[in-house]
Structures are given as C-alpha cells and as structure tokens.
Design a protein around this motif. Structure first.
Motif, PDB file in Angstrom:
ATOM      1  N   SER A 165      46.219  47.522  43.096  1.00  0.00           N
ATOM      2  CA  SER A 165      45.783  46.264  43.693  1.00  0.00           C
ATOM      3  C   SER A 165      46.367  46.147  45.094  1.00  0.00           C
ATOM      4  O   SER A 165      47.228  46.937  45.497  1.00  0.00           O
ATOM      5  N   CYS A 166      45.926  45.172  45.844  1.00  0.00           N
ATOM      6  CA  CYS A 166      46.283  45.049  47.254  1.00  0.00           C
ATOM      7  C   CYS A 166      47.782  44.815  47.435  1.00  0.00           C
ATOM      8  O   CYS A 166      48.323  43.811  46.941  1.00  0.00           O
ATOM      9  N   GLU A 167      48.444  45.735  48.150  1.00  0.00           N
ATOM     10  CA  GLU A 167      49.879  45.567  48.409  1.00  0.00           C
ATOM     11  C   GLU A 167      50.172  44.368  49.303  1.00  0.00           C
ATOM     12  O   GLU A 167      51.249  43.797  49.272  1.00  0.00           O
ATOM     13  N   GLY A 168      49.181  43.981  50.122  1.00  0.00           N
ATOM     14  CA  GLY A 168      49.404  42.893  51.069  1.00  0.00           C
ATOM     15  C   GLY A 168      48.985  41.528  50.571  1.00  0.00           C
ATOM     16  O   GLY A 168      48.836  40.597  51.376  1.00  0.00           O
ATOM     17  N   ALA A 169      48.824  41.353  49.253  1.00  0.00           N
ATOM     18  CA  ALA A 169      48.323  40.079  48.726  1.00  0.00           C
ATOM     19  C   ALA A 169      49.208  38.899  49.115  1.00  0.00           C
ATOM     20  O   ALA A 169      48.721  37.863  49.579  1.00  0.00           O
ATOM     21  N   SER A 170      50.516  39.028  48.936  1.00  0.00           N
ATOM     22  CA  SER A 170      51.389  37.895  49.234  1.00  0.00           C
ATOM     23  C   SER A 170      51.450  37.625  50.730  1.00  0.00           C
ATOM     24  O   SER A 170      51.515  36.472  51.164  1.00  0.00           O
ATOM     25  N   GLY A 188      35.919  45.869  43.869  1.00  0.00           N
ATOM     26  CA  GLY A 188      36.913  46.933  43.835  1.00  0.00           C
ATOM     27  C   GLY A 188      36.302  48.179  43.234  1.00  0.00           C
ATOM     28  O   GLY A 188      35.173  48.152  42.731  1.00  0.00           O
ATOM     29  N   ALA A 189      37.039  49.282  43.259  1.00  0.00           N
ATOM     30  CA  ALA A 189      36.530  50.537  42.710  1.00  0.00           C
ATOM     31  C   ALA A 189      37.677  51.334  42.115  1.00  0.00           C
ATOM     32  O   ALA A 189      38.803  51.297  42.618  1.00  0.00           O
ATOM     33  N   ALA A 216      41.108  37.104  34.660  1.00  0.00           N
ATOM     34  CA  ALA A 216      39.941  36.267  34.947  1.00  0.00           C
ATOM     35  C   ALA A 216      39.835  35.964  36.432  1.00  0.00           C
ATOM     36  O   ALA A 216      38.783  35.517  36.911  1.00  0.00           O
ATOM     37  N   TYR A 217      40.923  36.208  37.170  1.00  0.00           N
ATOM     38  CA  TYR A 217      40.954  35.904  38.608  1.00  0.00           C
ATOM     39  C   TYR A 217      41.569  37.094  39.316  1.00  0.00           C
ATOM     40  O   TYR A 217      42.752  37.399  39.138  1.00  0.00           O
ATOM     41  N   ILE A 218      40.755  37.805  40.139  1.00  0.00           N
ATOM     42  CA  ILE A 218      41.224  39.081  40.702  1.00  0.00           C
ATOM     43  C   ILE A 218      40.829  39.231  42.179  1.00  0.00           C
ATOM     44  O   ILE A 218      40.259  40.252  42.576  1.00  0.00           O
ATOM     45  N   PRO A 219      41.107  38.263  43.034  1.00  0.00           N
ATOM     46  CA  PRO A 219      40.669  38.388  44.436  1.00  0.00           C
ATOM     47  C   PRO A 219      41.321  39.549  45.178  1.00  0.00           C
ATOM     48  O   PRO A 219      40.799  39.985  46.210  1.00  0.00           O
ATOM     49  N   PHE A 220      42.450  40.057  44.672  1.00  0.00           N
ATOM     50  CA  PHE A 220      43.133  41.178  45.316  1.00  0.00           C
ATOM     51  C   PHE A 220      43.069  42.446  44.478  1.00  0.00           C
ATOM     52  O   PHE A 220      43.834  43.389  44.699  1.00  0.00           O
ATOM     53  N   GLY A 221      42.140  42.501  43.516  1.00  0.00           N
ATOM     54  CA  GLY A 221      42.015  43.681  42.681  1.00  0.00           C
ATOM     55  C   GLY A 221      42.941  43.623  41.470  1.00  0.00           C
ATOM     56  O   GLY A 221      43.594  42.612  41.202  1.00  0.00           O
ATOM     57  N   ILE A 222      42.989  44.718  40.731  1.00  0.00           N
ATOM     58  CA  ILE A 222      43.754  44.759  39.489  1.00  0.00           C
ATOM     59  C   ILE A 222      44.547  46.060  39.413  1.00  0.00           C
ATOM     60  O   ILE A 222      44.220  47.053  40.060  1.00  0.00           O
ATOM     61  N   GLY A 223      45.580  46.026  38.592  1.00  0.00           N
ATOM     62  CA  GLY A 223      46.299  47.241  38.246  1.00  0.00           C
ATOM     63  C   GLY A 223      47.235  47.738  39.330  1.00  0.00           C
ATOM     64  O   GLY A 223      47.516  47.057  40.321  1.00  0.00           O
ATOM     65  N   PRO A 224      47.732  48.963  39.154  1.00  0.00           N
ATOM     66  CA  PRO A 224      48.753  49.514  40.059  1.00  0.00           C
ATOM     67  C   PRO A 224      48.235  49.814  41.460  1.00  0.00           C
ATOM     68  O   PRO A 224      49.023  50.117  42.348  1.00  0.00           O
TER      69      PRO A 224
END
Length: 352
Positions: A296-301, A228-229, A286-294
C-alpha cells in the motif's frame, strides 16, 4: 537493499511525525502563497481547482523529496510536468499540443535534467555526510542504498505524489461546495481550533476531527488513485474464476467504496460515516483509498497531513461555490481527474 528494508526506510521517513514536522512550515508557506493569489482573484473569474492545487502538491513533494537543495525549484516543477504530460498523455491517449517528435525531444531533455538534478542532490548528501533520518535522501544514503536506486526512488516518489494530494483536496472542495451545511461545520471547527490564526500548527491537525471525516468521505466517493494492481504469485480461485499465477489483477477502489453492504446509500456524501463508532462497525478493507497490504502507499500519512493542512488554510479564509453552468465529469487518467477541471467561485469569509 532488500525490498522489505527498502520499504521500511521509506516508511521511516514518509510516515513519521519528525519528518512531517520538519517540512510543515514550508508546506504552510506554499499553501498560504496560493491562498493569497486566490484572494486577489476572489469575486472575479472562477478558480480552476485541479490546475492550481496539483501544482501546489507538486511543489510540496519537490520540497519534501529534494529539500531546499534544488537550485531552481520552478524549473524542476516545469520539467516534471513536461515529462508527465508527454509520457502519461501517450499512455492515456490524451492529445498534447505540438508535433509528436518535438514533444518527445522536450520530454527527454526534461527527464535528463530531472535525473541530473536528483543525482546532484544525492551526491551532496553523500559527500557532506548529511544523514538526517527525517530526510528522504539522507535516510536512503544512511541505509547504504546505491545512488542510482536513490535517484529512482526519489523520482518515483515525485511521480506517485505529484497530483494525488491536489486531486483529493479538489474533490473535497467540490463536495463542500455542494453541501454548504458541511462546509459551515468545517468553518466553525476551524474557528474554534485556530481562533484568530489563519494557518494551523502541526498539532492542530489532530483536533480538526470533522475536517478529517470530510476528507475521508471525499476520498471514499472520489479516490484520487482510482484503482490498484497486484500480480498473483500462485494460481488463485476467485468465486467461479480461476486466475493463473503471474496474472496482473486490477482492483477498483470505487467498487469497494460503493458496496452497499458496508456503505448504506453509498452515493450520498455523509462525513459522519467516519466517526470512530461507525469505523469500528466496518471491515478494515471496506475503505482502501491508499491500497491494501504490504505494498500500500508508503506516503499515505504524509498525504493526509498535506491535504488537511491545505484544506485548513483555504477553508479558514474562503467559501467555495460551484461555478454557474460548469459541469464536473470524473475521468480516470492515472489519477481521478475532472474532464474540464473543477471550477469554483471563491469569496472571503469572516471568522465568527
């Protein structure tokens, strides 16, 4: 529309059960089509997981973003692949067939076609007053977003989701092929939950708890998006380093997921790391496959629903084994790819 409201609208569609349920039957049909094709290939040449599963994930997200209103969905998919192959290939210096000028012209025509197609669907929503809150374009129209911004949002959704679900499922099947005991446990769970049915219903996904653990452990070892960036808005002290404001900071998911402080024997495939008891012991980040914070990936679910559905359809019907002599080498190209795909032999399984 403010960035906060824009994100809220995206989450109201991408992360909500009504939207998932609305598209579930179509997703199931697409996954079943692939399974039927693989059934005809079983016992012969190995299947190329990433090639077939990323094509499936692109079909799914086209259905999700454009609904049934794209006049020629196969042409949409082909155009999108043309754009991605050309522009991402240039970004990652991956050679593509044909002269550069010809490839660039083809990609420009494909991009123009995609924009026109999305604009046509947006216009149909605006003129017809269709504002179903479980529909991506309808929700953005209802929120008063400009047509050009809607088109760009749909295009970005296609880009972000085009390969990630297929890649996640590919790496998961790769791991299950090398850990037959875990594969048998997934198969037993599917037989218990689904019985004689070959495909799940939406409500079944919540009962497939071991399948969920297997997928999450796979994304720990092989995160589909490898990094991520973020851009610093003010100067930041990080250990012995001073990071100026306006600096782009990349953070690699793999490094976080291999931290032995939170993941004992981090290179081992252990789905039991994701029991509720084990999850409660670890810090959230510790686990961030969809990124972090505000951001992060909106489509995770949505991605989890798609991946678990596809895995349920495939693992209910097939056993997967590594193709003899085929070496799987991870490389980073927008997503975590395999250099020469992931080739596996497919054989039918008989439910107990």
């Amino acid at each position: 529309m403010t960035p906060t409201l824009w994100r809220w609208v995206l989450l109201s569609v991408l992360a909500k059960r009504p939207s998932h349920e609305r598209h579930f039957a179509r997703f199931t049909a697409l996954a079943t089509d692939l399974a039927d094709r693989w059934a005809g290939q079983a016992g012969r040449e190995p299947v190329a997981l990433q090639k077939d599963l990323t094509a499936l994930s692109l079909r799914m997200i086209c259905v999700y973003a454009l609904g049934s209103e794209a006049a020629d969905p196969d042409r949409v998919i082909a155009a999108f692949e043309e754009v991605l192959t050309t522009y991402l290939g240039q970004l990652y210096e991956v050679p593509a067939p044909g002269p550069q000028e010809e490839r660039t012209e083809r990609a420009a025509r494909a991009l123009a076609y995609l924009r026109t197609t999305v604009d046509r669907v947006v216009a149909a929503h605006r003129s017809g007053g269709r504002t179903d809150p479980s529909d991506l374009i309808g929700a953005l129209v209802e929120a008063g977003e400009r047509p050009a911004r809607i088109r760009d949002t749909v295009m970005m959704t296609l880009l972000a989701a085009h390969h990630t679900t297929g890649v996640a499922v590919s790496w998961t099947l790769h791991l299950l092929g090398r850990h037959p005991e875990a594969a048998e446990r997934v198969a037993s769970e599917l037989d218990r939950v689904l019985g004689d049915r070959t495909v799940p219903e939406y409500a079944d996904l919540r009962r497939l708890t071991y399948l969920d653990m297997v997928l999450k452990e796979s994304m720990r070892l092989y995160p589909p998006g490898p990094y991520g960036a973020r851009e610093t808005t003010e100067a930041l002290a990080l250990g012995d380093y001073e990071i100026p404001a306006g600096t782009t900071v990349f953070y690699p998911f793999w490094a976080v997921h291999m931290n032995p402080d939170h993941w004992p024997e981090p290179e081992r495939f252990l789905p039991e790391r994701f029991t509720p008891q084990e999850v409660a012991k670890r810090p959230r980040l510790a686990y961030i496959p969809f990124g972090i914070g505000p951001r992060s990936c909106e489509g995770a679910s949505l991605a989890m629903v798609e991946a678990e559905l596809v895995m349920a359809v495939l693992l209910k019907r097939f056993r997967f084994r590594p193709a003899p002599g085929h070496e799987v080498t991870p490389i980073e190209r927008f997503v975590l790819w395999a250099a020469d795909d992931i080739r596996m032999t497919v054989s039918p399984r008989t439910p107990r």
